[in-house]
Scaffold this active site. Structure first.
Site, short mmCIF file in Angstrom:
data_model
loop_
_atom_site.label_atom_id
_atom_site.label_comp_id
_atom_site.label_asym_id
_atom_site.label_seq_id
_atom_site.Cartn_x
_atom_site.Cartn_y
_atom_site.Cartn_z
N ASP A 1 0.80 -9.08 2.07
CA ASP A 1 -0.17 -8.23 1.37
C ASP A 1 -1.02 -9.14 0.50
O ASP A 1 -0.57 -10.22 0.11
CB ASP A 1 0.56 -7.20 0.50
CG ASP A 1 -0.35 -6.04 0.09
OD1 ASP A 1 -0.17 -4.92 0.60
OD2 ASP A 1 -1.27 -6.27 -0.75
N LYS B 1 -11.25 2.16 13.07
CA LYS B 1 -9.94 2.63 13.57
C LYS B 1 -10.04 2.98 15.05
O LYS B 1 -9.16 2.64 15.84
CB LYS B 1 -9.45 3.83 12.75
CG LYS B 1 -8.95 3.48 11.35
CD LYS B 1 -7.61 2.75 11.41
CE LYS B 1 -7.07 2.46 10.02
NZ LYS B 1 -5.84 1.63 10.06
N GLY C 1 0.82 -1.21 0.00
CA GLY C 1 0.00 0.00 0.00
C GLY C 1 0.85 1.26 0.00
O GLY C 1 2.07 1.23 -0.15
N TYR D 1 -15.02 3.06 8.44
CA TYR D 1 -13.56 3.06 8.60
C TYR D 1 -13.15 3.80 9.88
O TYR D 1 -12.31 3.31 10.65
CB TYR D 1 -12.95 3.74 7.37
CG TYR D 1 -11.48 4.03 7.44
CD1 TYR D 1 -10.53 3.05 7.16
CD2 TYR D 1 -11.01 5.31 7.74
CE1 TYR D 1 -9.17 3.33 7.19
CE2 TYR D 1 -9.66 5.61 7.77
CZ TYR D 1 -8.75 4.62 7.50
OH TYR D 1 -7.41 4.90 7.54
N ILE E 1 -4.97 -11.17 5.54
CA ILE E 1 -4.78 -11.12 7.00
C ILE E 1 -5.96 -11.77 7.74
O ILE E 1 -5.89 -11.99 8.95
CB ILE E 1 -4.58 -9.68 7.54
CG1 ILE E 1 -5.72 -8.76 7.09
CG2 ILE E 1 -3.23 -9.13 7.14
CD1 ILE E 1 -5.83 -7.49 7.91
N1 SER Z 1 -6.59 8.72 4.24
C1 SER Z 1 -7.61 7.89 4.79
C2 SER Z 1 -8.86 7.96 4.01
O1 SER Z 1 -9.04 8.92 3.33
C3 SER Z 1 -7.94 8.35 6.16
O2 SER Z 1 -7.10 7.74 7.05
O3 SER Z 1 -9.65 7.08 4.11
#
Ligand code: SER
Length: 339
Positions: free
Chosen positions: A35, A158, A13, A154, A55
């Site tokens: 990966d 996190k 990534g 997301y 993973i």
């Molecule tokens: N850069 C990431 C995103 O835009 C945020 O951590 O999802």
């Protein structure tokens, strides 16, 4: 003595590739990667072993742990925020279940070694959620504790994984663990939007920054998915990698928390365009805001307060907005597209 083994997930990534180069340049570690997609040939010499796999495959993780005495984990694999809104359940699987597998594996490794494995986790400004633009303006630079109300899957993932890591690091007790068992040494960094000269991110919402720069350098038109006034903090990739290594090397006794903000510069999409046009006067950029993505960016803070990282482990970015363009992005991107 043999050099310690570092495991990097998501090595293919955006952060992963820059980190591999930096780890290799430091000469301090033996690097193992995993990966979904095979690492390109040119990166293989930087690693002692590379695995192509998922993973979510805990047996593969156990196999990797059985073959290597892993002392450090950089768990970078994730599904980013825009992509996560398209498939929230998949995001949860990769971002939460995947992280749990890695934490479990690293904890087992700590028990085996009898000392704490250091587990570095990139978190994000996506853990913040400002309900309105007025709140965002009033909040300015947010502290770690403020506005932990993410509006994306997301961001929720996190934030939860930060807590999961803190749990492993401070409260986890394994039934029947050996007396030598050591707790995991979990350390998380909340990154702002990252801009790399080498790679373009996929599926993120801060992508308008890097996409605009790369499109201009390639001479391609770009339709920006947020309005010109949309503002979030950004950071040049070399600083992001230095932040990870800085936190990795920090003495545990100096750390007052498991999760740190790091900032560099706060700019709007319009600021980025103005800077891009100075270097690429022909840049063809239009603004075509996407309501879903623009709303996500509106919910992220204008800037972050990284006082704690500066105080605890000496964090300091090398690149402000101008230096990031002058000394990193422009020379590297020009060279890249000239090739
Ligand atoms: N850069 C990431 C995103 O835009 C945020 O951590 O999802």
């Amino acid at each position: 003595m043999e050099k310690p083994v570092v495991l990097v997930t998501g090595s293919n990534g955006e952060i992963g590739r820059s980190l591999l180069e930096r780890l290799s340049a430091s000469g301090r570690y033996r690097v193992v990667t995993i990966d979904l997609t095979p690492l390109p040939e040119s990166f293989r010499p930087l690693c002692v072993e590379t695995y192509a796999g998922n993973i979510l495959d805990r047996y593969l993780l156990d196999q990797i742990a059985a073959h290597h005495e892993i002392e450090v984990v950089f768990h970078l694999a994730a599904l980013l925020s825009t992509r996560g809104e398209r498939d929230p359940e998949l995001a949860h699987q990769i971002n939460v279940e995947g992280s749990l597998h890695l934490l479990r594996m690293a904890q087992a490794q700590s028990n085996r070694l009898g000392r704490a494995v250091r587990f570095l986790f990139p978190s994000s400004i996506a853990v913040y959620g400002l309900p309105t633009l007025a709140d965002k303006r009033a909040a300015g630079r947010v502290r770690e504790e403020a506005w932990n109300l993410p509006i994306t899957m997301y961001g929720c993932n996190k934030l939860y994984c930060e807590h999961l890591g803190r749990y492993f690091a401070t409260h986890y007790r394994q039934l029947g663990a050996l007396s030598t068992a050591a707790r995991l040494d979990f350390r998380a960094i909340r990154f702002p939007g990252l801009i790399s000269a080498e790679t373009i991110p996929t599926g993120g919402t801060s992508d308008f920054g890097p996409e605009m720069v790369h499109a201009a350098a390639r001479g391609e038109p770009y339709a920006c998915f947020v309005p010109p006034e949309a503002r979030i903090p950004f950071m040049a990739m070399p600083d992001a990698v230095e932040a990870l290594l800085g936190l990795l090397d920090a003495d545990h006794a100096t750390l007052s928390t498991t999760t740190y903000n790091v900032g560099a510069f706060s700019v709007s999409a319009g600021d980025i365009l103005a800077r891009v046009q100075r270097s690429f006067p022909e840049a063809d950029v239009t603004f075509r805001p996407d309501p879903v993505r623009a709303k996500i960016v509106d919910s992220w803070p204008e800037d972050v307060d990284d006082t704690r990282a500066r105080k605890d482990w000496g964090w300091k970015p090398a690149y402000d907005f101008d230096r990031a363009f002058e000394e990193y992005l422009l020379p590297k991107i020009r060279a890249r597209y000239a090739r």
